[in-house]
Design an enzyme around this catalytic site. Structure first.
Site, mmCIF file in Angstrom:
data_model
loop_
_atom_site.group_PDB
_atom_site.id
_atom_site.type_symbol
_atom_site.label_atom_id
_atom_site.label_comp_id
_atom_site.label_asym_id
_atom_site.label_seq_id
_atom_site.Cartn_x
_atom_site.Cartn_y
_atom_site.Cartn_z
ATOM 1 N N TYR A 47 -28.417 -44.677 0.369
ATOM 2 C CA TYR A 47 -29.273 -45.356 1.350
ATOM 3 C C TYR A 47 -28.486 -45.838 2.583
ATOM 4 O O TYR A 47 -29.086 -46.267 3.570
ATOM 5 C CB TYR A 47 -30.006 -46.554 0.721
ATOM 6 N N HIS A 105 -28.030 -41.524 -9.932
ATOM 7 C CA HIS A 105 -29.209 -41.406 -9.059
ATOM 8 C C HIS A 105 -30.099 -40.213 -9.424
ATOM 9 O O HIS A 105 -31.323 -40.325 -9.434
ATOM 10 C CB HIS A 105 -28.739 -41.301 -7.601
HETATM 11 N N1 NAP Z 1 -34.259 -43.366 -7.685
HETATM 12 C C1 NAP Z 1 -34.779 -42.629 -6.732
HETATM 13 O O1 NAP Z 1 -34.542 -41.408 -6.651
HETATM 14 C C2 NAP Z 1 -35.717 -43.257 -5.746
HETATM 15 C C3 NAP Z 1 -36.550 -42.449 -4.955
HETATM 16 C C4 NAP Z 1 -37.426 -43.074 -4.076
HETATM 17 C C5 NAP Z 1 -37.448 -44.460 -3.964
HETATM 18 N N2 NAP Z 1 -36.598 -45.221 -4.720
HETATM 19 C C6 NAP Z 1 -36.587 -46.721 -4.620
HETATM 20 O O2 NAP Z 1 -37.916 -47.213 -4.743
HETATM 21 C C7 NAP Z 1 -38.260 -47.971 -3.602
HETATM 22 C C8 NAP Z 1 -39.747 -47.867 -3.331
HETATM 23 O O3 NAP Z 1 -40.164 -46.525 -3.132
HETATM 24 P P1 NAP Z 1 -40.546 -45.938 -1.684
HETATM 25 O O4 NAP Z 1 -39.841 -46.750 -0.680
HETATM 26 O O5 NAP Z 1 -40.258 -44.502 -1.694
HETATM 27 O O6 NAP Z 1 -42.128 -46.080 -1.610
HETATM 28 P P2 NAP Z 1 -43.249 -47.224 -1.799
HETATM 29 O O7 NAP Z 1 -42.633 -48.541 -2.094
HETATM 30 O O8 NAP Z 1 -44.249 -46.658 -2.721
HETATM 31 O O9 NAP Z 1 -43.939 -47.236 -0.368
HETATM 32 C C9 NAP Z 1 -43.309 -47.708 0.776
HETATM 33 C C10 NAP Z 1 -44.307 -47.535 1.928
HETATM 34 O O10 NAP Z 1 -45.440 -48.378 1.689
HETATM 35 C C11 NAP Z 1 -45.684 -49.185 2.831
HETATM 36 N N3 NAP Z 1 -46.110 -50.503 2.369
HETATM 37 C C12 NAP Z 1 -45.433 -51.345 1.550
HETATM 38 N N4 NAP Z 1 -46.140 -52.460 1.316
HETATM 39 C C13 NAP Z 1 -47.287 -52.345 2.023
HETATM 40 C C14 NAP Z 1 -48.404 -53.190 2.199
HETATM 41 N N5 NAP Z 1 -48.489 -54.359 1.564
HETATM 42 N N6 NAP Z 1 -49.389 -52.756 3.015
HETATM 43 C C15 NAP Z 1 -49.312 -51.564 3.648
HETATM 44 N N7 NAP Z 1 -48.269 -50.716 3.509
HETATM 45 C C16 NAP Z 1 -47.259 -51.111 2.700
HETATM 46 C C17 NAP Z 1 -44.372 -49.244 3.581
HETATM 47 O O11 NAP Z 1 -44.620 -49.352 4.951
HETATM 48 P P3 NAP Z 1 -44.187 -50.681 5.786
HETATM 49 O O12 NAP Z 1 -42.703 -50.579 5.927
HETATM 50 O O13 NAP Z 1 -44.954 -50.518 7.049
HETATM 51 O O14 NAP Z 1 -44.614 -51.875 4.970
HETATM 52 C C18 NAP Z 1 -43.735 -47.904 3.265
HETATM 53 O O15 NAP Z 1 -44.165 -46.924 4.190
HETATM 54 C C19 NAP Z 1 -37.351 -47.380 -2.506
HETATM 55 O O16 NAP Z 1 -37.258 -48.199 -1.379
HETATM 56 C C20 NAP Z 1 -36.059 -47.223 -3.273
HETATM 57 O O17 NAP Z 1 -35.424 -48.475 -3.406
HETATM 58 C C21 NAP Z 1 -35.762 -44.633 -5.629
#
Ligand code: NAP
Length: 276
Positions: A47, A105
Site C-alpha cells: 500500500y 498477502h
Molecule cells: N488482502 C487483500 O488482498 C486486500 C484486498 C483488498 C482490500 N484489502 C483491505 O481491505 C480494505 C477494504 O477494502 P476496499 O478498500 O477494497 O473496499 P471497501 O472498504 O469495500 O470499499 C471502499 C469504498 O467504499 C467507499 N465508502 C466507504 N464508506 C462509505 C460510506 N459510508 N458511504 C459511501 N461510500 C463509502 C469508499 O469511498 P470514500 O473514500 O469516498 O468513502 C471507497 O470507494 C482495504 O482498504 C485494505 O485495507 C485487502
C-alpha cells in the site's frame, strides 16, 4: 468494541482499511479513524503507506497497546531471510518495534509454502509480530499452511461481502479457531443501490454500508475492515452498534451471493478459488 478471539489474538471486530490512502491523506484518515474509535488498522507493504500509518499512530497519542495493527508481506519477499528482512523494513517505516499481525498477502506458488511459513514463524519468534496469518488463501492452501505452521494462524483475510459467498472459507476458519477478516466489506460501494440492502437499510434508518457491515460482524468469527477517504464515511461505518439484523434479514442478505460476485481477482496473483 468487542474483538474476535483467535488463538490468543483479540482482533477488534471492526478495523480501518488503508488501501489507496497515501501521503497526507493516509496520515489524516488514520488519525481520524483512531479519533472516531477504531482500534484496528490494516496496512500492507504494497500500500506504500506504512510510514504514514506509523506517523498517525504516534501523533494520535493513543497507547500503542490499544491499537491492533496488521501489515502484509508482498509475495516477492517470501524466501527465507528475505521475508524477515522485509518485515524489519516495514517496522522501520512504521517506526514501531512490532506489529500485532503479519499476513502473507497472496499465495506464491513459486516459493515452497513450507519455506515461507517457516520464515513467517521465525518473524514471530523474533518478536517482529505478535501473531501471524494468511490472506487470499483458498481452503486447501489454508489447511496446508496450518499443517506447516508451528504457531497458530489467527486469520485468513479474504474478500467477503453480500455478493460473494465465503461459506467454505468461513467454515474452515471456524474449524481451525481462526477469524475470517473480510476485505472489500462494502463491495467497493456496490452495496449502495441494491434494492434488498436499501430496503433493509430504510427499515432500520441506516445506510446500505452500515447494513453490510452489520451483516458481516453479526457472523461468528468475522472481522470487517472498511476503507474510506472521508472522515464522515469512516464515522458512519463505525456507527453499527445501535441496531441488529434479525435472522430473516441476515438470510436475505446472504442470499445475494452470486457467481461473478468477486471483485479482486488479479490475473497472475489469484489462486484457484474455492467453488461457491
Ligand atoms: N488482502 C487483500 O488482498 C486486500 C484486498 C483488498 C482490500 N484489502 C483491505 O481491505 C480494505 C477494504 O477494502 P476496499 O478498500 O477494497 O473496499 P471497501 O472498504 O469495500 O470499499 C471502499 C469504498 O467504499 C467507499 N465508502 C466507504 N464508506 C462509505 C460510506 N459510508 N458511504 C459511501 N461510500 C463509502 C469508499 O469511498 P470514500 O473514500 O469516498 O468513502 C471507497 O470507494 C482495504 O482498504 C485494505 O485495507 C485487502
Amino acid at each position: 468494541m468487542y474483538g474476535v478471539e483467535a488463538h490468543g489474538a483479540r482482533i477488534p471486530v471492526l478495523g480501518f482499511g488503508t488501501w489507496e490512502l497515501r501521503d497526507g491523506l493516509a496520515v489524516r484518515m488514520v488519525e481520524a479513524a483512531l479519533g472516531i474509535g477504531y482500534r484496528h488498522i490494516d496496512t500492507a507493504q504494497m500500500y506504500e503507506n506504512e510510514r504514514e500509518v506509523g506517523t498517525a499512530i504516534r501523533t494520535s497519542g493513543i497507547d500503542r497497546r490499544e491499537i491492533f495493527l496488521t501489515t502484509k508481506v508482498w509475495p516477492d519477499r517470501f524466501r527465507d531471510g528475505d521475508l524477515q528482512r522485509s518485515v524489519e523494513e516495514s517496522l522501520e517505516r512504521l517506526g514501531l518495534d512490532a506489529v500485532d499481525l503479519l499476513l502473507l498477502h497472496w499465495p506464491n506458488p513459486a516459493v515452497p509454502l513450507a519455506e515461507t511459513i517457516a520464515a513467517l514463524n521465525d518473524a514471530r519468534a523474533r518478536g517482529l509480530t505478535r501473531h501471524i496469518g494468511v490472506s487470499n488463501f483458498p481452503t486447501g492452501l489454508m489447511r496446508e499452511a496450518l499443517r506447516l505452521s508451528e504457531a497458530p494462524l489467527v486469520t485468513n483475510q479474504v474478500e467477503y461481502h453480500p455478493f460473494l459467498s465465503q461459506k467454505r472459507v468461513l467454515r474452515a476458519c471456524r474449524e481451525a479457531g481462526m477469524a475470517l477478516t473480510a476485505y472489500c466489506p462494502l463491495a467497493r460501494g456496490r452495496v449502495f443501490g441494491h434494492p434488498v440492502i436499501e430496503r433493509i437499510a430504510a427499515r432500520h434508518r441506516k445506510s446500505p454500508a452500515q447494513v453490510a457491515l452489520r451483516w458481516l460482524v453479526q457472523q461468528e468469527g468475522v472481522v470487517a475492515i472498511p476503507r474510506s477517504s472521508k472522515p464522515e464515511h469512516a464515522r458512519a461505518n463505525f456507527e453499527i452498534w445501535d441496531f441488529s439484523l434479525d435472522g430473516r434479514e441476515m438470510a436475505e442478505i446472504s442470499a445475494l451471493a452470486r457467481s461473478g460476485g468477486r471483485i479482486v481477482d488479479i490475473a497472475g496473483l489469484a489462486p484457484d478459488w474455492d467453488a461457491d
